[in-house]
Design an enzyme around this catalytic site. Sequence first.
Site, PDB file in Angstrom:
ATOM      1  NE  ARG A   1      10.550   4.785  -3.071  1.00  0.00           N
ATOM      2  CZ  ARG A   1      10.937   5.412  -1.960  1.00  0.00           C
ATOM      3  NH1 ARG A   1      12.125   5.965  -1.889  1.00  0.00           N
ATOM      4  NH2 ARG A   1      10.128   5.495  -0.917  1.00  0.00           N
TER       5      ARG A   1
ATOM      6  CG  HIS B   1       1.897   3.376   3.186  1.00  0.00           C
ATOM      7  ND1 HIS B   1       1.989   4.480   3.992  1.00  0.00           N
ATOM      8  CD2 HIS B   1       3.162   3.041   2.887  1.00  0.00           C
ATOM      9  CE1 HIS B   1       3.264   4.800   4.157  1.00  0.00           C
ATOM     10  NE2 HIS B   1       3.994   3.932   3.504  1.00  0.00           N
TER      11      HIS B   1
ATOM     12  CB  CYS C   1       6.023   3.334   5.952  1.00  0.00           C
ATOM     13  SG  CYS C   1       7.299   3.134   4.705  1.00  0.00           S
TER      14      CYS C   1
END
Length: 238
Positions: A128, A190, A94
């Site tokens: 997001r 993640h 990321c």
Amino acid sequence: MSDLVVAHLYPYEMNIYGDTGNVIALQRRLQWRGLAARVEPVSVGEEYDFSGADIVFGGGGQDRSQLEVAADLQRRRDAVHEAVAAGTVFLTICGTYQLFGRRFLTQAGEEIPGIGVFAMDTVGGRKRMIGNVVVGTPWGDLVGFENHSGRTRLDPGQKPLGRVKKGYGNNETRRDEGAVIGNCFGTYLHGSLLPKNPAFADEVLSRALRRRHGAGFELAPLDDTLERQAARMAAQRP
Ligand code: GLN
């Protein structure tokens, strides 16, 4: 005696959603086979010689943390490019992945320069991209969790890590996820990535072990029943 050296880029600034679990997974999967890794933190302002590292890991971070490490990463630009060209294994997640592209233009309008390992640009958006992700790759389906404002566009020749089956990945429209060049991997996943994706963890380890100890190096198989169960659970989550 360590069989591998793992350099951990900016462990304090770039570490969200359990990213350090990736480093632990690398260490444990070696330990379970009677092998050992030494982990060396690479912090802002410190000198580090990447030629001694077998695997370089960098986690995710908020835009603010990316700004904090950006200048330090710039100063390591040539050294990182040399290590990538020499076949050192990199895993960037990321925030670090974005900084391995050419630039990240944040939602607040700040331009954070990257080091241009991957042929890509990232632009922050208002919405997001958050949630569980499943990505089809040559190492099977990878499961993970994403939370980023940045939309990453790969140049036409830049190879992605895989194709998104669930979630967003690099952006909302193209269904590609992450980027790969040689032994350098980038991904938005993640969560941590490696504990629940054991085949990919072993791919990362095998590449590094073969480079260090010879092309014939084979990792002994492990019982990954629990890891596969964790991956199945994560893939089923909405
Ligand atoms: N700050 C970056 C973004 O929001 C990266 C976030 C992250 O590492 N999860 O796009």
